[in-house]
Scaffold this active site. Structure first.
Site, PDB file in Angstrom:
ATOM      1  N   ASP A 126       0.836  -1.213   0.000  1.00  0.00           N
ATOM      2  CA  ASP A 126       0.000   0.000   0.000  1.00  0.00           C
ATOM      3  C   ASP A 126       0.868   1.260   0.000  1.00  0.00           C
ATOM      4  O   ASP A 126       1.725   1.419   0.869  1.00  0.00           O
ATOM      5  CB  ASP A 126      -0.930  -0.010   1.221  1.00  0.00           C
ATOM      6  CG  ASP A 126      -1.869  -1.210   1.180  1.00  0.00           C
ATOM      7  OD1 ASP A 126      -2.451  -1.476   0.118  1.00  0.00           O
ATOM      8  OD2 ASP A 126      -1.994  -1.898   2.216  1.00  0.00           O
TER       9      ASP A 126
ATOM     10  N   GLU B  17      -1.027  -5.230 -10.159  1.00  0.00           N
ATOM     11  CA  GLU B  17      -0.190  -4.787 -11.280  1.00  0.00           C
ATOM     12  C   GLU B  17      -1.001  -4.750 -12.583  1.00  0.00           C
ATOM     13  O   GLU B  17      -0.827  -3.836 -13.402  1.00  0.00           O
ATOM     14  CB  GLU B  17       0.990  -5.756 -11.418  1.00  0.00           C
ATOM     15  CG  GLU B  17       1.950  -5.415 -12.523  1.00  0.00           C
ATOM     16  CD  GLU B  17       3.098  -6.431 -12.599  1.00  0.00           C
ATOM     17  OE1 GLU B  17       3.303  -7.211 -11.641  1.00  0.00           O
ATOM     18  OE2 GLU B  17       3.768  -6.442 -13.638  1.00  0.00           O
TER      19      GLU B  17
END
Ligand SMILES: C[S@@+](CC[C@H](N)C(=O)[O-])C[C@H]1O[C@@H](n2cnc3c(N)ncnc32)[C@H](O)[C@@H]1O
Length: 242
Positions: free
Chosen positions: A136, A212
Site C-alpha cells: 500500500d 499490477e
C-alpha cells in the site's frame, strides 16, 4: 464481511470447507493467530515452513493479496517452500482455498502483519527470497510513515535473508518509489543487483500480480527493485545463495 469477525469465529472458519484445508499446516497457524498476536507469538518460533524440511529453500511473499503471484511461484517450484504473509483475514481465507484446490503442499499462509511476523517467525539467514509486490503506497505525505518499506523493517528483512538472497520490491507509486530507493540504498547489508539503475520498469519473465494488472491498464509507471543480501566480505553472489 468485516474484520471484526476475526476473533469471533470459534475454531476454523465455517466458511472454509474442511476438505479444502484439512491437514494443512495453515490450520495450525491460523488457530494460534486467531487468539491474538501476543498469544500467537508464544506458540510460533523461527523456522516456520509448510513442509518442516530445513534443507528446502524458503521464499516469502508479503501482502500476497489475491494470491495470483504466490500461486504461480509455488506451482512452478514444487521443491521450494513458500510462505505467504497477509494482514487481511478474508484474503488469507480465500487464498487458503486456492492453495488447497491447487493441491499445493509447499505453501503456508499466515494472517499477521509483516512487521510482527518478520521478527518472530524467521531466523537469521533463512530465506532465499522475499517478494513485496505493490504494498500500500499511502499516497498522502502525512501517511508516509505507514508505508511498509521503512529502515527498521528493511533491516529485519536483511537479517532473515540468506547471504546472496534476493529482496524484490515493486511499486506503481512515484513518491513511494523514491522512499524505497532511499531506504534500500541506505541498508548496509543489501546491494542493488540492478546497479547502476535504482530500479527497472520491466522484468522479463516476471508474472503479473492482481494489482499490477490494474496499474498496467491505467499506464501507471512501474518500478521493480532487486537487492541482494551481501555475503560476509561485502560482495554479493548474484543468482544464488552463498
Ligand atoms: C495493494 S495490495 C497488493 C496485493 C498483491 N501483492 C498484488 O500486487 O496484487 C497490498 C496487500 O498488502 C496487504 N498488507 C497491507 N499491509 C500489510 C502488512 N503490514 N503485512 C502484511 N500484509 C499487508 C494488504 O492486505 C493487501 O492485500
Amino acid at each position: 464481511m468485516g474484520r471484526s469477525l476475526k476473533y469471533d469465529i470459534p475454531g476454523i472458519d465455517p466458511r472454509v470447507s474442511p476438505s479444502d484445508v484439512a491437514e494443512r499446516g495453515w490450520i495450525g497457524l491460523f488457530a494460534r493467530l486467531r487468539a491474538g498476536y501476543d498469544e500467537a507469538f508464544a506458540g510460533l518460533h523461527p523456522g516456520v515452513s509448510p513442509t518442516g524440511d530445513a534443507d528446502r529453500d524458503r521464499v516469502l511473499e508479503i501482502g500476497f493479496g489475491r494470491g495470483e503471484f504466490l500461486l504461480g511461484l509455488a506451482s512452478a517450484a514444487p521443491d521450494t517452500d513458500f510462505i505467504g504473509l497477509e494482514i487481511s483475514f478474508k484474503r488469507t481465507l480465500k487464498m487458503a482455498r486456492k492453495v488447497a484446490r491447487a493441491g499445493l503442499r509447499n505453501v503456508l499462509l499466515m494472517e499477521t502483519p509483516a512487521e510482527v511476523a518478520i521478527r518472530g517467525c524467521f531466523a537469521a539467514d533463512e530465506l532465499a527470497e522475499v517478494w513485496i509486490n505493490f504494498s500500500d503506497p499511502w499516497p498522502k505525505a502525512r501517511h508516509a510513515p505507514r508505508r511498509l518499506i521503512q529502515p527498521d523493517f528493511v533491516a529485519e528483512l536483511a537479517r532473515v535473508l540468506a547471504p546472496g538472497g534476493a529482496l524484490h520490491v515493486a511499486t506503481d507509486d512515484v513518491p513511494y518509489a523514491h522512499q524505497i530507493d532511499a531506504v534500500l540504498t541506505d541498508a548496509k547489508t543489501l546491494e542493488n543487483a540492478l546497479a547502476p539503475w535504482p530500479f527497472v520498469g520491466e522484468v522479463a519473465g516476471r508474472s503479473i500480480t492482481g494489482y499490477e494488472a490494474q496499474w498496467r491498464e491505467q499506464s501507471r509507471p512501474l518500478h521493480f527493485f532487486e537487492y541482494r543480501r551481501r555475503v560476509g566480505d561485502g560482495s554479493v553472489s548474484v543468482g544464488g545463495r552463498a
